[in-house]
Structures are given as structure tokens and as C-alpha cells.
Design a protein around this motif. Structure first.
Motif, PDB file in Angstrom:
ATOM      1  N   VAL A   8       0.875  -1.168   0.000  1.00 33.18           N
ATOM      2  CA  VAL A   8       0.000   0.000   0.000  1.00 33.18           C
ATOM      3  C   VAL A   8       0.913   1.219   0.000  1.00 33.18           C
ATOM      4  CG1 VAL A   8      -1.750   1.293   1.282  1.00 33.18           C
ATOM      5  CG2 VAL A   8      -1.835  -1.205   1.240  1.00 33.18           C
ATOM      6  N   ALA A   9       0.814   2.024  -1.047  1.00 33.94           N
ATOM      7  CA  ALA A   9       1.677   3.199  -1.198  1.00 33.94           C
ATOM      8  C   ALA A   9       0.814   4.433  -1.339  1.00 33.94           C
ATOM      9  CB  ALA A   9       2.580   3.037  -2.411  1.00 33.94           C
ATOM     10  N   ARG A  10       1.248   5.511  -0.691  1.00 33.23           N
ATOM     11  CA  ARG A  10       0.457   6.731  -0.700  1.00 33.23           C
ATOM     12  C   ARG A  10       1.380   7.927  -0.563  1.00 33.23           C
ATOM     13  NH1 ARG A  10      -3.460   9.080   3.479  1.00 33.23           N
ATOM     14  NH2 ARG A  10      -4.193  10.557   1.980  1.00 33.23           N
ATOM     15  N   VAL A  11       1.110   8.983  -1.314  1.00 32.85           N
ATOM     16  CA  VAL A  11       1.898  10.209  -1.215  1.00 32.85           C
ATOM     17  C   VAL A  11       1.307  11.062  -0.091  1.00 32.85           C
ATOM     18  CG1 VAL A  11       2.628  12.323  -2.383  1.00 32.85           C
ATOM     19  CG2 VAL A  11       2.515  10.159  -3.653  1.00 32.85           C
ATOM     20  N   VAL A  12       2.160  11.404   0.869  1.00 30.07           N
ATOM     21  CA  VAL A  12       1.763  12.249   1.999  1.00 30.07           C
ATOM     22  C   VAL A  12       2.845  13.298   2.188  1.00 30.07           C
ATOM     23  CG1 VAL A  12       1.249  12.328   4.472  1.00 30.07           C
ATOM     24  CG2 VAL A  12       0.559  10.338   3.140  1.00 30.07           C
ATOM     25  N   ARG A  19       3.383   0.586   3.125  1.00 26.84           N
ATOM     26  CA  ARG A  19       3.163  -0.503   4.072  1.00 26.84           C
ATOM     27  C   ARG A  19       3.086  -1.798   3.274  1.00 26.84           C
ATOM     28  NH1 ARG A  19       4.002   1.263   8.824  1.00 26.84           N
ATOM     29  NH2 ARG A  19       2.510   2.548   9.853  1.00 26.84           N
ATOM     30  N   TYR A  20       3.725  -2.804   3.815  1.00 30.99           N
ATOM     31  CA  TYR A  20       3.804  -4.108   3.162  1.00 30.99           C
ATOM     32  C   TYR A  20       3.018  -5.125   3.983  1.00 30.99           C
ATOM     33  CZ  TYR A  20       6.025  -8.507   1.756  1.00 30.99           C
ATOM     34  OH  TYR A  20       6.264  -9.788   1.336  1.00 30.99           O
ATOM     35  N   PHE A  21       2.053  -5.773   3.355  1.00 32.81           N
ATOM     36  CA  PHE A  21       1.209  -6.780   4.005  1.00 32.81           C
ATOM     37  C   PHE A  21       1.534  -8.147   3.419  1.00 32.81           C
ATOM     38  CE2 PHE A  21      -0.968  -2.834   4.525  1.00 32.81           C
ATOM     39  CZ  PHE A  21      -1.631  -2.934   5.738  1.00 32.81           C
ATOM     40  N   ASP A  22       1.874  -9.085   4.294  1.00 33.78           N
ATOM     41  CA  ASP A  22       2.210 -10.437   3.858  1.00 33.78           C
ATOM     42  C   ASP A  22       1.615 -11.425   4.852  1.00 33.78           C
ATOM     43  OD1 ASP A  22       3.362 -12.868   3.114  1.00 33.78           O
ATOM     44  OD2 ASP A  22       5.266 -11.930   2.575  1.00 33.78           O
ATOM     45  N   SER A  23       0.768 -12.309   4.379  1.00 37.86           N
ATOM     46  CA  SER A  23       0.074 -13.245   5.260  1.00 37.86           C
ATOM     47  C   SER A  23       0.913 -14.466   5.644  1.00 37.86           C
ATOM     48  CB  SER A  23      -1.229 -13.712   4.605  1.00 37.86           C
ATOM     49  OG  SER A  23      -0.954 -14.379   3.382  1.00 37.86           O
ATOM     50  N   VAL A  31      11.348  -7.376  -2.826  1.00 35.17           N
ATOM     51  CA  VAL A  31      10.599  -7.088  -4.055  1.00 35.17           C
ATOM     52  C   VAL A  31       9.711  -5.859  -3.833  1.00 35.17           C
ATOM     53  CG1 VAL A  31       8.890  -7.985  -5.677  1.00 35.17           C
ATOM     54  CG2 VAL A  31      10.656  -9.504  -4.758  1.00 35.17           C
ATOM     55  N   ALA A  32       9.051  -5.800  -2.676  1.00 32.70           N
ATOM     56  CA  ALA A  32       8.204  -4.653  -2.357  1.00 32.70           C
ATOM     57  C   ALA A  32       9.032  -3.372  -2.267  1.00 32.70           C
ATOM     58  CB  ALA A  32       7.455  -4.897  -1.042  1.00 32.70           C
ATOM     59  N   GLN A  33      10.230  -3.464  -1.727  1.00 31.30           N
ATOM     60  CA  GLN A  33      11.104  -2.292  -1.631  1.00 31.30           C
ATOM     61  C   GLN A  33      11.528  -1.795  -3.015  1.00 31.30           C
ATOM     62  OE1 GLN A  33      13.846  -4.275   1.021  1.00 31.30           O
ATOM     63  NE2 GLN A  33      13.158  -3.045   2.769  1.00 31.30           N
ATOM     64  N   LEU A  53       7.456  -0.140   5.442  1.00 27.55           N
ATOM     65  CA  LEU A  53       7.208  -0.685   6.771  1.00 27.55           C
ATOM     66  C   LEU A  53       6.380  -1.959   6.655  1.00 27.55           C
ATOM     67  CD1 LEU A  53       6.359   2.633   8.633  1.00 27.55           C
ATOM     68  CD2 LEU A  53       8.545   1.430   8.532  1.00 27.55           C
ATOM     69  N   VAL A  54       6.760  -2.966   7.423  1.00 24.02           N
ATOM     70  CA  VAL A  54       6.026  -4.230   7.430  1.00 24.02           C
ATOM     71  C   VAL A  54       4.837  -4.083   8.367  1.00 24.02           C
ATOM     72  CG1 VAL A  54       6.137  -6.692   7.949  1.00 24.02           C
ATOM     73  CG2 VAL A  54       8.110  -5.541   6.920  1.00 24.02           C
ATOM     74  N   ALA A  55       3.644  -4.287   7.823  1.00 21.82           N
ATOM     75  CA  ALA A  55       2.413  -4.148   8.603  1.00 21.82           C
ATOM     76  C   ALA A  55       2.152  -5.402   9.425  1.00 21.82           C
ATOM     77  CB  ALA A  55       1.237  -3.898   7.668  1.00 21.82           C
ATOM     78  N   GLN A  56       1.590  -5.205  10.587  1.00 16.90           N
ATOM     79  CA  GLN A  56       1.100  -6.322  11.385  1.00 16.90           C
ATOM     80  C   GLN A  56      -0.208  -6.773  10.758  1.00 16.90           C
ATOM     81  OE1 GLN A  56       2.812  -7.648  14.009  1.00 16.90           O
ATOM     82  NE2 GLN A  56       4.384  -6.223  13.336  1.00 16.90           N
ATOM     83  N   CYS A  57      -0.310  -8.042  10.410  1.00 21.75           N
ATOM     84  CA  CYS A  57      -1.527  -8.523   9.761  1.00 21.75           C
ATOM     85  C   CYS A  57      -1.745  -9.999  10.069  1.00 21.75           C
ATOM     86  CB  CYS A  57      -1.466  -8.279   8.257  1.00 21.75           C
ATOM     87  SG  CYS A  57      -0.101  -9.085   7.404  1.00 21.75           S
ATOM     88  N   ALA A  58      -2.954 -10.451   9.773  1.00 26.09           N
ATOM     89  CA  ALA A  58      -3.306 -11.853   9.989  1.00 26.09           C
ATOM     90  C   ALA A  58      -2.411 -12.753   9.138  1.00 26.09           C
ATOM     91  CB  ALA A  58      -4.772 -12.070   9.637  1.00 26.09           C
ATOM     92  N   LYS A  59      -2.187 -13.952   9.627  1.00 28.76           N
ATOM     93  CA  LYS A  59      -1.347 -14.921   8.919  1.00 28.76           C
ATOM     94  C   LYS A  59      -2.190 -16.124   8.495  1.00 28.76           C
ATOM     95  CE  LYS A  59       2.321 -12.481   9.666  1.00 28.76           C
ATOM     96  NZ  LYS A  59       2.706 -11.549   8.634  1.00 28.76           N
TER      97      LYS A  59
END
Length: 104
Positions: A8-12, A19-23, A31-33, A53-59
Motif C-alpha cells: 500500500v503506497a500513498r503520497v503524503v 506498508r507491506y502486508f504479507d500473510s 521485491v516490495a522495496q 514498513l512491514v504491517a502487522q496482519c493476519a497470517k
């Protein structure tokens, strides 16, 4: 085989925030970088590669549900963005909380 993840990439404020989400794990983070660097070059005209940044997410608990999780994380990211009115500070906490609780 292949593995689905979500960046998820966003200009701010003139910078790309990612943010990188990986289950499963963070094995696809390089690769995401690289993708984030290319997005920053296209959107912002170059400069340094943004931090991802690696997001905390469900696995997932198997080897086949990564696509379902990636789509679920994408929906959460869109729901949070649309519901926050574009407030970046509210988005990150909401997105990670929902993604951590998510499951197919």
C-alpha cells in the motif's frame, strides 16, 4: 510457485509512504522495496527509495490462501482510506488493526 502480497503506497506531504502486508512472512519484502523505489521515481521524480514498513496482519495457516488474504488486505486498506477522509495518521492504526483481525 508464486506468493501474493500487498504493498500500500500513498503520497503524503511530498513523500511516498509504504506498508507491506504479507500473510506468511516478510520474504518478499525486497521485491516490495524495489517496487516502492520505482513508484517513487514515477510519482515523485526520483530521489531516495522510500522506507517500506512491514504491517502487522493476519497470517494464513496453509500454503494456498495468500491471494484471498491479499485481496482482503486491499479491501481493508480502501475501506480505511475512504472512511478516514484521507487522514494519514488515522489510516495506519485502523488498517493494521483490521488486517490483524482479518481472516478469509
Amino acid at each position: 510457485g508464486s506468493h501474493w502480497t500487498l504493498l500500500v503506497a500513498r503520497v503524503v506531504g511530498g513523500e511516498l509512504r509504504c506498508r507491506y502486508f504479507d500473510s506468511m512472512s516478510s520474504s518478499m519484502l525486497p521485491v516490495a522495496q524495489r517496487l516502492a523505489g520505482k513508484l517513487a521515481a514515477l510519482r515523485l521524480g526520483g530521489g531516495c527509495a522510500p522506507e517500506v514498513l512491514v504491517a502487522q496482519c493476519a497470517k494464513q495457516d496453509n500454503q494456498s490462501d495468500c491471494g484471498v488474504f491479499a485481496l482482503l488486505f486491499a479491501r481493508i486498506a480502501l475501506d480505511v482510506f475512504m472512511g478516514s477522509g484521507g487522514e494519514a495518521s488515522a489510516e495506519v492504526a485502523s488498517m493494521e488493526a483490521a488486517a490483524s483481525a482479518a481472516g478469509p
